[in-house]
Scaffold this motif. Structure first.
Motif, PDB file in Angstrom:
ATOM      1  N   LEU A 611       0.861  -1.310  -0.216  1.00  6.69           N
ATOM      2  CA  LEU A 611      -0.129   0.045  -0.051  1.00  6.69           C
ATOM      3  C   LEU A 611       0.829   1.161   0.106  1.00  6.69           C
ATOM      4  O   LEU A 611       0.646   2.325  -0.944  1.00  6.69           O
ATOM      5  N   TYR A 612       1.759   1.164   0.736  1.00  9.96           N
ATOM      6  CA  TYR A 612       2.908   2.330   0.833  1.00  9.96           C
ATOM      7  C   TYR A 612       3.496   2.499  -0.239  1.00  9.96           C
ATOM      8  O   TYR A 612       3.776   3.693  -1.008  1.00  9.96           O
ATOM      9  N   ARG A 615       2.227   4.630  -3.521  1.00 12.51           N
ATOM     10  CA  ARG A 615       2.416   5.996  -4.034  1.00 12.51           C
ATOM     11  C   ARG A 615       3.842   6.734  -3.464  1.00 12.51           C
ATOM     12  O   ARG A 615       4.210   7.845  -3.706  1.00 12.51           O
ATOM     13  N   TYR A 746      -4.811   1.495   7.889  1.00 14.07           N
ATOM     14  CA  TYR A 746      -3.885   2.268   6.644  1.00 14.07           C
ATOM     15  C   TYR A 746      -4.919   1.962   5.514  1.00 14.07           C
ATOM     16  O   TYR A 746      -4.894   2.723   4.500  1.00 14.07           O
ATOM     17  N   TYR A 750      -6.245   4.689   2.907  1.00 17.81           N
ATOM     18  CA  TYR A 750      -5.875   4.622   1.437  1.00 17.81           C
ATOM     19  C   TYR A 750      -7.257   4.925   0.753  1.00 17.81           C
ATOM     20  O   TYR A 750      -7.189   5.708  -0.300  1.00 17.81           O
ATOM     21  N   LYS A 754      -8.070   8.154  -1.681  1.00 22.18           N
ATOM     22  CA  LYS A 754      -8.136   8.086  -3.050  1.00 22.18           C
ATOM     23  C   LYS A 754      -9.439   8.723  -3.285  1.00 22.18           C
ATOM     24  O   LYS A 754      -9.397   9.303  -4.472  1.00 22.18           O
TER      25      LYS A 754
END
Length: 849
Positions: A611-612, A615, A746, A750, A754
């Protein structure tokens, strides 16, 4: 007659006992036995009266015995080959320092016991019982009908007369019937056992013993038909299979393990309750002090039921394979439909005769050049492979839209060069990188292009290390695990101690050497779905590489940078979770529970990293750092299992480390790596607090990140406080809950960010999210059913056992395996497809959060 001849030989002269030990053979052995228990009970040369009485069943004999007399009760009964009758000897006497010795002599066995019966518990504590009842062993007879004799000898060394009551009776329902419950009462000095004969056509049965009383603690045992029968607390574990129990006990018995096609079901009440989690009795002041055991009678019932046959095994295996192979067929169907849909779109571009110039967007015929963002509409209803298909579609029209074509010179290096060895530090040799990265990252609103400045070849190799490292870890981790659980299963099979493993004994179906094959089979989904996810990722990787070779603008400059190393690592971790979970369920207990959770930690960590990375591709952690942190988590998991139970010092240290790690990670996320952990960090922190909070009271520059980090710190500090106060026994699950809570937090952040950024979630990704959420809900329901728990004693764990609920083969925990593997697979697909809507959006238009 032998006893009488020995008695005469001992007293045929007045000078002392005759040396009957010189008589050869069986006569000498029996003579020595009589001297020990009868003749030798008095002083040397002392005359002793021996009285033999013909006795009958179901008659109570009240008598007195001293050191000067010995009584022998002679019984006879008819034994039939086709019918087995149990015989039970019951004795009641007063408590005294000189016990009475009772010896029961049968044709093929000798049973002896004293009254009062002294049984020992933990720390050698002594408990006397003045009421003793024992069932006689019944050796099989070859004749159709035979009259057998047995004798009960009563003797003592006490010079004072001791009263006793003797009663010999037949046991009703000594042979258990299939599917018929039988109720009985047992105590430490009055154990019970019954015989069961396998009926024709039945190869496996389940013996269930139940009681409405938690305590006293008891033991059920399955023993072969042989003499003696071990039916006391101090010897019941010598042979056969056995397990402690409070309210429930169940043992699966297979015909192949008993050549006689029959076995004994033995139930013994223990002298103490510590083995079942009961209170610890006081320690006696004197070593020889006797402790009053009180009333320890327990009412139980036993029932023997046929287990499942081979057809159920086959149906269970076919059902398991069918569920997960259907996902392969569904994936293939979706891929075919998507390819068909994209083929129609390609034909539409190649034959634009029916379309106006404005619709085609051809610069040669249209006044307004088409924008790359117009192609975003083609990805609205994408599939698992939609982003690659879109890339192919956009690439196939590059010749029609000249602005999307890039020459090899503009790219700088060919695809072949990208396969050469490149180090990550190669990019950092540029003069402006150190001065530029801090300037870029301090902007209030960052775009993905700001954090995707490193060479894609470098990053690709960096993230591929995740896969190769986890593959190496898996091999070195799995091999000793497999060896250990095989040893566990061997120990269980050899010793018969079923307290070693915490199965759901009411739904544990053996196969070969495995005691609970169904719990192992249900883990197949993790392996098959993990492999399917790897194939899907491989397909995306191949399509993306083809687009790079064609120098597609979409692949080079649009969408989230595609690095598949973490996805490969996630699929491998899912497969290893299935393998290690299966190993754990070979013999589940607290010492190997970490096998079931180690790769769960890795999956949670890899998902957060992915996930990190979406981006922040340039500043994501390296594989070595990530796996080192995960190794520390597993290290603390082991320490928590071994030392964490009620240990205040451990929980204080862990809570402090947990809070410090949360703070350091928060700083890393907020400043995006623009900080250093050195001796001056405290001084810089004080300066920032003074300038930003005291001097001018300015708000945080990065509001969204601050909200996430504040919520994350609240959650983690709350979990640390809960652990410090409650100190849960299941530390491994507590640690896993921390990882899952952070991942969910998290992921929710996200999704919210988004949508706030004007992006949207495509239809297929939304279906994945909703489907996965529903499956997770059902999976957690079955997980919390708690069919067994190694946090308690084996006997207490069996109180949670329940029957199978699916196909008479799978229990609630097996369904958890099915659903959780599907839910994890769906979660991975969500991570894979949730940003497909950005595949045609330039990276300088995609926000970082």
């Amino acid at each position: 007659m032998v006893l009488r001849s020995c008695w005469k030989s001992r007293h045929k002269n007045s000078g002392g006992p005759a040396p009957c030990w010189i008589r050869p053979g069986l006569v000498a052995v029996l003579c020595l036995c009589v001297i020990q228990i009868g003749c030798g009970s008095g002083a040397v040369g002392e005359t002793k009266n021996v009285v033999q009485k013909d006795a009958e069943f179901d008659v109570t004999y009240n008598d007195t015995v001293t050191s000067e007399n010995q009584t022998i009760y002679a019984f006879n009964h008819t034994v039939s080959r086709n019918k087995t009758e149990g015989v039970r000897v019951s004795v009641l006497s007063q408590l005294s320092e000189s016990p009475i010795l009772f010896v029961v002599r049968q044709k093929q066995a000798v049973l002896s016991f004293q009254v009062p019966l002294i049984l020992r518990g933990l720390y050698q504590r002594k408990y006397p019982y003045n009421h003793v009842a024992r069932t006689l062993c019944q050796p099989p007879t070859r004749a159709a009908s035979e009259t057998q004799y047995f004798f009960v000898d009563v003797s003592t060394l006490s010079t004072q007369g001791t009263n006793y009551q003797l009663r010999v009776s037949r046991v009703e329902s000594f042979t258990l019937q299939t599917n018929k419950k039988f109720t009985f009462t047992a105590s430490p000095s009055q154990p019970q056992y019954f015989k069961y004969v396998f009926p024709d056509g039945v190869d496996t049965v389940i013996v269930k013993v139940n009681s409405d009383m938690n305590f006293p603690c008891s033991v059920m045992s399955i023993q072969d038909i042989q003499c003696p029968v071990y039916d006391l607390d101090n010897n019941v574990a010598f042979i056969g299979m056995y397990q402690t129990m409070t309210k429930k006990g169940a043992i699966t018995v297979q015909r192949k393990d008993f050549p006689s096609n029959s076995f004994y079901v033995v139930v013994v009440v223990k002298t103490e309750d510590e083995a079942c989690g009961g209170p610890l009795r006081f320690y006696p002041l004197r070593p020889d002090e006797l402790i009053d055991a009180g009333n320890r009678s327990k009412v139980l019932d036993v029932m023997v039921s046929p287990a499942i046959n081979s057809e159920v095994y086959v149906m269970g295996m076919l059902f398991c394979l069918g569920i997960f192979l259907s996902f392969y067929l569904l994936t293939l169907l979706v891929a075919c439909l998507e390819n068909k849909r994209m083929s129609k779109k390609r034909e539409l571009f190649q034959n634009p005769a029916d379309m106006s110039p404005a619709e085609t967007g051809n610069p040669a015929t249209s006044k307004t050049p088409a924008s790359p963002y117009e192609y975003g509409s083609f990805a609205d209803n994408g599939s698992t492979l939609s982003s690659e298909a879109i890339t192919d579609s956009a690439t196939s029209t590059d010749n029609n839209y000249g602005y999307m074509e890039r020459s090899l010179d503009s790219v700088g290096r060919s695809r072949q060069e990208s396969l050469s060895s490149v180090e990550e530090d190669d990019y950092d040799t540029l003069d402006d990188i150190d001065s530029d990265k801090n300037i870029v990252r301090t902007k209030k609103y960052l775009c993905v292009s700001d954090l995707a400045r490193k060479d894609k070849r470098v990053l690709s190799k960096k993230y591929q290390i995740y896969f190769w490292n986890i593959a190496t870890i898996a091999v070195f981790y799995a091999l000793p695990v497999i060896q250990l659980v095989i040893t566990y299963q061997t120990v269980v099979n050899v010793t018969g101690n079923q307290d070693i493993c915490y199965y759901n004994f009411l739904c544990a179906h053996p196969l070969g050497a495995l005691s609970a094959f169904n719990n192992i089979l249900s883990n197949l989904g993790y392996v098959l779905l993990g492999l399917l996810f790897l194939l899907i990722v491989l397909k995306r990787d191949i399509v993306h590489n083809r687009a790079l070779v064609r120098n597609s603008l979409n692949a080079l400059e649009c969408g989230i940078p595609k690095h598949f190393g973490l996805f490969y690592a996630m699929g491998t971790a899912l497969m290893m979770e299935g393998l290690l979970s299966a190993c754990y369920h070979v013999c589940p207990n607290y010492t190997n529970f970490q096998f079931d959770t180690s790769f769960m930690y890795m999956i949670a960590g890899l998902c957060m990293l992915k996930l990190y990375q979406k981006r922040h591709p340039d500043i994501n952690a390296s594989a070595y750092t990530a796996y080192a942190c995960l190794a520390m988590v597993i290290f603390f998991s082991v320490l928590g299992v071994v030392f964490g139970k009620g240990n205040a010092a451990f929980w204080i240290v862990f809570s402090v480390i947990h809070i410090l790690a949360t703070l350091l990670l928060s700083i890393q996320l907020y400043y995006m790596g623009r900080w250093r952990l050195d001796s001056g960090i405290l001084r810089r922190m004080v300066y920032i607090v003074y300038t930003d909070c005291i001097r001018q009271c300015s708000g945080p520059m990065y509001i969204d990140r601050m909200v996430l980090l504040v919520m994350g710190n609240i959650v983690n500090w709350s979990l640390a406080a809960y652990g410090l106060i409650e100190r849960p026994n299941d530390f491994a699950s507590y640690l896993l809950a921390i990882a899952i809570c952070n991942l969910l937090l998290y992921f929710a952040f996200y999704i919210i960010m988004k949508l706030r950024s004007g992006e949207r979630i495509q239809c297929l990704a939304l279906v994945y999210i909703l489907f996965t959420a529903v499956v997770w809900g059902f999976a957690l329901y079955f997980f919390f059913q708690g069919l067994s728990t190694w946090q308690k004693t084996p006997a207490e764990s069996r109180e949670h056992n329940r029957d199978c609920i699916l196909l008479s083969f799978f229990d609630d925990h097996d369904i958890w395996h099915f659903l959780s593997s599907i839910a994890m697979f769906g979660s991975f697909l969500v991570l894979l497809t949730m940003d497909d809507d950005l595949d045609t959006v330039q990276r300088d238009k995609i926000y970082v959060f």
